[in-house]
Scaffold this active site. Sequence first.
Site, mmCIF file in Angstrom:
data_model
loop_
_atom_site.group_PDB
_atom_site.id
_atom_site.type_symbol
_atom_site.label_atom_id
_atom_site.label_comp_id
_atom_site.label_asym_id
_atom_site.label_seq_id
_atom_site.Cartn_x
_atom_site.Cartn_y
_atom_site.Cartn_z
ATOM 1 N N GLY A 144 0.803 -1.151 0.216
ATOM 2 C CA GLY A 144 -0.042 0.209 0.018
ATOM 3 C C GLY A 144 0.909 1.173 0.145
ATOM 4 O O GLY A 144 0.608 2.364 -0.789
ATOM 5 N N HIS A 145 1.657 1.202 0.996
ATOM 6 C CA HIS A 145 2.536 2.490 0.958
ATOM 7 C C HIS A 145 3.475 2.574 -0.434
ATOM 8 O O HIS A 145 3.832 3.493 -0.738
ATOM 9 C CB HIS A 145 3.853 2.197 2.147
ATOM 10 C CG HIS A 145 3.201 2.160 3.387
ATOM 11 N ND1 HIS A 145 3.359 1.100 4.215
ATOM 12 C CD2 HIS A 145 2.491 3.099 4.217
ATOM 13 C CE1 HIS A 145 2.678 1.275 5.272
ATOM 14 N NE2 HIS A 145 2.275 2.438 5.415
ATOM 15 N N LYS A 151 -7.424 4.393 2.127
ATOM 16 C CA LYS A 151 -7.493 3.513 3.153
ATOM 17 C C LYS A 151 -7.961 4.283 4.545
ATOM 18 O O LYS A 151 -8.810 3.874 5.092
ATOM 19 C CB LYS A 151 -5.998 2.763 3.351
ATOM 20 C CG LYS A 151 -5.936 2.057 4.565
ATOM 21 C CD LYS A 151 -6.442 0.810 4.753
ATOM 22 C CE LYS A 151 -6.504 0.004 5.898
ATOM 23 N NZ LYS A 151 -5.902 0.582 6.993
ATOM 24 N N ASP A 152 -7.177 5.378 4.773
ATOM 25 C CA ASP A 152 -7.565 6.373 5.964
ATOM 26 C C ASP A 152 -8.385 7.433 5.346
ATOM 27 O O ASP A 152 -7.657 8.527 5.000
ATOM 28 C CB ASP A 152 -6.082 6.671 6.464
ATOM 29 C CG ASP A 152 -5.239 5.553 6.929
ATOM 30 O OD1 ASP A 152 -5.592 5.261 8.142
ATOM 31 O OD2 ASP A 152 -4.559 4.871 6.336
ATOM 32 N N GLN A 201 -8.547 10.655 7.528
ATOM 33 C CA GLN A 201 -7.255 11.272 7.566
ATOM 34 C C GLN A 201 -7.048 12.175 6.282
ATOM 35 O O GLN A 201 -6.968 13.165 6.190
ATOM 36 C CB GLN A 201 -6.579 10.416 7.592
ATOM 37 C CG GLN A 201 -4.981 10.946 7.291
ATOM 38 C CD GLN A 201 -3.770 9.669 7.751
ATOM 39 O OE1 GLN A 201 -3.584 9.657 8.891
ATOM 40 N NE2 GLN A 201 -3.377 9.257 6.741
ATOM 41 N N VAL A 250 -5.003 -0.396 -1.469
ATOM 42 C CA VAL A 250 -4.436 -1.559 -1.999
ATOM 43 C C VAL A 250 -4.836 -3.082 -1.142
ATOM 44 O O VAL A 250 -4.830 -2.558 0.005
ATOM 45 C CB VAL A 250 -2.790 -1.598 -2.110
ATOM 46 C CG1 VAL A 250 -2.066 -2.856 -2.433
ATOM 47 C CG2 VAL A 250 -2.327 -0.287 -2.899
ATOM 48 N N SER A 284 -0.115 -2.051 8.401
ATOM 49 C CA SER A 284 1.003 -2.495 8.988
ATOM 50 C C SER A 284 0.636 -3.100 10.091
ATOM 51 O O SER A 284 1.146 -4.105 10.577
ATOM 52 C CB SER A 284 1.675 -1.056 9.442
ATOM 53 O OG SER A 284 2.114 -0.427 8.580
HETATM 54 P P1 AMP Z 1 0.486 4.595 7.626
HETATM 55 O O1 AMP Z 1 1.938 4.277 7.631
HETATM 56 O O2 AMP Z 1 -0.574 3.555 8.115
HETATM 57 O O3 AMP Z 1 0.282 5.947 8.698
HETATM 58 O O4 AMP Z 1 0.122 5.068 6.307
HETATM 59 C C1 AMP Z 1 1.001 6.092 5.554
HETATM 60 C C2 AMP Z 1 -0.025 6.090 4.526
HETATM 61 O O5 AMP Z 1 -0.071 4.937 3.444
HETATM 62 C C3 AMP Z 1 -1.331 6.836 4.462
HETATM 63 O O6 AMP Z 1 -1.655 7.673 3.458
HETATM 64 C C4 AMP Z 1 -2.105 5.313 4.260
HETATM 65 O O7 AMP Z 1 -3.463 6.037 3.991
HETATM 66 C C5 AMP Z 1 -1.651 4.909 3.129
HETATM 67 N N1 AMP Z 1 -1.951 3.323 3.154
HETATM 68 C C6 AMP Z 1 -1.863 2.484 4.329
HETATM 69 N N2 AMP Z 1 -2.435 1.384 3.792
HETATM 70 C C7 AMP Z 1 -2.571 1.661 2.575
HETATM 71 C C8 AMP Z 1 -3.096 0.641 1.407
HETATM 72 N N3 AMP Z 1 -3.724 -0.619 1.919
HETATM 73 N N4 AMP Z 1 -3.628 1.053 0.538
HETATM 74 C C9 AMP Z 1 -3.217 2.306 -0.006
HETATM 75 N N5 AMP Z 1 -2.650 3.403 0.883
HETATM 76 C C10 AMP Z 1 -2.602 2.977 2.303
#
Ligand code: AMP
Length: 285
Positions: free
Chosen positions: A37-38, A150-151, A154, A177, A187
């Site tokens: 996803g990241h 996903k968020d 946010q 994703v 995560s």
């Molecule tokens: P995080 O590390 O969880 O704070 O996420 C960092 C970024 O990755 C944020 O913009 C999330 O929305 C995005 N993100 C996390 N999981 C996914 C996913 N499965 N698909 C797309 N973006 C994601």
Amino acid sequence: MIEIIKDVNSMMRRATALYEEEAGVALVPTMGALHEGHLSLIREARNWRPVVVVSIFVNPTQFGPGEDYASYPRDFERDGILAEHAGASIAFAPSARDMYPEGFQTAVEVSALSAPLCGHYRPDHFRGVATVVLKLFNIVRPEVAVFGEKDYQQLAVIRRMAEDLNLNVEIVGHPIVRETDGLALSSRNAYIAPKERRKALCLYRALTEARAAVLSGEPDAGKVREIMIRIVRSTPGASLEYAAVADPRTLEEIQTIGGETLLALAVKIGSTRLIDNMVVSAAGE
Ligand code: AMP
């Protein structure tokens, strides 16, 4: 080779140099423990600007008391390699001390959009998110920043902040994703034991069935909400935090479905809190 920058002052100096040479910088903020996803956000960012900075910072101010700040997965070595392969030029990984030195006391509050859905259960979460993202924008000086849908809440909060505070940063959203079986990558999936993983699929199942009802023309948001609640409640080991049928712009719950509709869920699988969402266009719209 990806450049690793671990302190705020060095990143600010580097960002000023990049800005002056008009290099074109896109930022992907993350908390590390990178997954596909990241990496999809990093690749998206590459389509926007030639220099991609990925920030890796487990931000303490967006975790509430009793949440998983201390145990949040951290694997910086691996993150650097993955970010480099996805096309990032710089990994910025500051310490909490450097981001929040003694005496720090400023916060950004995006009031109405932070209140419903996750905000109801994590009261200071979006204040922590908005504040750290504004700091990252000021440190990295990107022209574009990419966030995952996903968020969803946010992303809405960040878009609002960027508009309200006249930030000169284009906010780009990128689709969720998923694993092949539908589970949204997170995560926090790392916390889920293999035998519990099947339970985590109840979020995707609930959203898919709710979406089908909306697509088939169900106008009653309460009934669609009930579909999601029933599926989560019938999954042993899953406990529902919320199931929402909401306006995708205001995030407020709606009674009657018409036009674009946000379906959003937060569910605990054991002690692991997972979120997921879909935006659906009502039948015939
Ligand atoms: P995080 O590390 O969880 O704070 O996420 C960092 C970024 O990755 C944020 O913009 C999330 O929305 C995005 N993100 C996390 N999981 C996914 C996913 N499965 N698909 C797309 N973006 C994601």
